[in-house]
Scaffold this active site. Structure first.
Site, PDB file in Angstrom:
ATOM      1  CD  GLU A  91      -3.555  19.828 -34.159  1.00  0.00           C
ATOM      2  OE1 GLU A  91      -2.165  20.338 -33.813  1.00  0.00           O
ATOM      3  OE2 GLU A  91      -4.273  20.598 -34.430  1.00  0.00           O
ATOM      4  CB  CYS A 108      -9.368  20.834 -24.017  1.00  0.00           C
ATOM      5  SG  CYS A 108      -8.802  21.003 -22.383  1.00  0.00           S
ATOM      6  N   GLY A 153      -6.131  18.579 -25.054  1.00  0.00           N
ATOM      7  CA  GLY A 153      -6.841  17.856 -24.075  1.00  0.00           C
ATOM      8  C   GLY A 153      -6.125  18.200 -22.654  1.00  0.00           C
ATOM      9  CB  SER A 183       1.466  18.968 -19.598  1.00  0.00           C
ATOM     10  OG  SER A 183       1.030  20.216 -19.694  1.00  0.00           O
ATOM     11  CG  LEU A 207       2.950  29.949 -13.121  1.00  0.00           C
ATOM     12  CD1 LEU A 207       1.980  29.407 -11.592  1.00  0.00           C
ATOM     13  CD2 LEU A 207       4.496  30.113 -12.511  1.00  0.00           C
ATOM     14  CG  HIS A 208      -0.387  29.759 -18.852  1.00  0.00           C
ATOM     15  ND1 HIS A 208       0.818  29.612 -19.857  1.00  0.00           N
ATOM     16  CD2 HIS A 208      -1.073  28.671 -18.614  1.00  0.00           C
ATOM     17  CE1 HIS A 208       0.460  28.370 -20.153  1.00  0.00           C
ATOM     18  NE2 HIS A 208      -0.533  27.797 -19.504  1.00  0.00           N
ATOM     19  CG  ASN A 282       1.973  29.583 -33.673  1.00  0.00           C
ATOM     20  OD1 ASN A 282       2.760  30.424 -34.190  1.00  0.00           O
ATOM     21  ND2 ASN A 282       1.321  28.610 -34.143  1.00  0.00           N
ATOM     22  CB  CYS A 325      -1.730  22.821 -29.429  1.00  0.00           C
ATOM     23  SG  CYS A 325      -2.586  21.312 -28.760  1.00  0.00           S
TER      24      CYS A 325
END
Length: 345
Positions: A91, A108, A153, A183, A207-208, A282, A325
């Protein structure tokens, strides 16, 4: 195919470096390979042997990335399902304000639990030419002035190809160096290699969470690097090359949207040369994860802003078409597999 293969093929046809540069720039702009300039037509510049070989090369380049389907969204973005030469799909996303998000792998290996791409595992790497071909394809639809490596990825797991793509996009492709955004989940090789490159891109770090144990659960196959160390590495890169780090934080209701996490952000990012991008998840109805309520997102932004953390809310492009994604590719693969099953019967 890698960028070197294209240049070598042109050299075999008789092209000199200045001819290779002209053809490369035309391709990267989404134009015919024999495109001339206002003052110099191709027939007055390119050797005859090169001109005769361009149709075959053009066909090969077009086959690197073909548009399989386009999915426009209300926010001005458009998700592109791109078919590669071997039939695999990735994508790309046309972003508002002339941006493009590109993929660097099919699948990934990091396995982020909230990411559709991670659920498929890693199928294969993209060559540098396949990465750049996504830009050439997108420029047939609209201008592209910024390229972010945030698609399918983990760019650090395909580092040589991604760095080659960044180099040619930042030179022949006419993209400003800080408009190239690398990224990563925080692979140490990134902090070793990027400072050595001719073109130093902007850096976005996933980070998250500020909790090391929770981060291992959310990013199960990411390098075992504590959030404190990741931010320290990011701060060093930001100060050395005078551009802020973008810290990515996918907001998951009840998981990383607590007051404790917000105070952890203050502890890590106060005084840092950084921007925090909050990305509300999302959500789909049957998802294991959900995005926080809008009111909670506003509270978080106000709290962090009032305490000096530059915070932006970045909704994933194309949320109104369920275009997070990997979702388009997952649906396309499921459709192909269903058709094959029916044919087998």
């Amino acid at each position: 195919m890698r960028i070197h293969d294209i240049h070598q093929h042109l050299a075999t046809l008789g092209a000199k470096p200045l001819h290779i540069g002209r053809v490369s720039r035309a391709w990267l702009q989404g134009l015919p390979l024999d495109t001339g300039t206002r003052h110099q037509q191709a027939e007055n510049f390119l050797p005859l042997s090169v001109r005769n070989g361009l149709p075959e090369l053009s066909q090969r380049l077009d086959g690197l990335a073909r548009l399989r389907s386009e999915h426009p969204a209300a926010d001005g973005s458009a998700r592109l399902l791109v078919e590669l030469g071997d039939g695999q799909m990735v994508e790309s996303v046309l972003l508002p304000r002339d941006g493009l998000c590109v993929s660097s792998q099919v699948g990934c290996a990091v396995g982020c639990v909230f990411c559709m791409t991670g659920k498929s595992g890693l199928l294969r790497q993209l060559g540098s030419a396949e990465i750049v071909a996504q830009v050439a394809l997108a420029r047939r639809f609209r201008p592209v002035k910024k390229v972010v490596f945030m698609g399918m990825g983990e760019p650090a797991h395909n580092l040589d190809n991604v760095l080659e793509a960044i180099d040619i996009l930042g030179s022949e492709g006419g993209i400003g160096h800080k408009n190239l955004v690398f990224s990563t989940v925080g692979d140490p090789r990134v902090f070793e290699r990027l400072p050595q490159q001719r073109i130093k891109p902007a850096l976005a770090l996933s980070l998250h969470t500020t909790d090391a144990k929770l981060r291992q659960q959310l990013l199960p196959r990411a390098p075992r690097i504590d959030p404190e160390e990741l931010v320290a590495l990011g701060e060093d890169y930001a100060r050395r090359f005078d551009y802020p780090i973008q810290y990515q934080w996918t907001l998951l209701a009840g998981i990383n949207d607590s007051q404790e996490e917000m105070d952890g952000i203050l502890r890590l990012l106060t005084g840092k040369y950084a921007v925090l991008n909050l990305i509300p998840y999302n959500s789909l109805e049957d998802d294991e994860f959900q995005r926080p309520q809008g009111e909670r997102i506003v509270q978080i932004v106000r709290y962090l802003h009032s305490r000096g953390i530059l915070t932006k809310v970045r909704n994933s492009a194309g949320q109104d078409i369920d275009g997070g994604c990997g979702q388009l590719r997952a649906r396309a693969v499921e459709l192909v597999n269903t058709k094959r099953l029916h044919l087998a019967r």
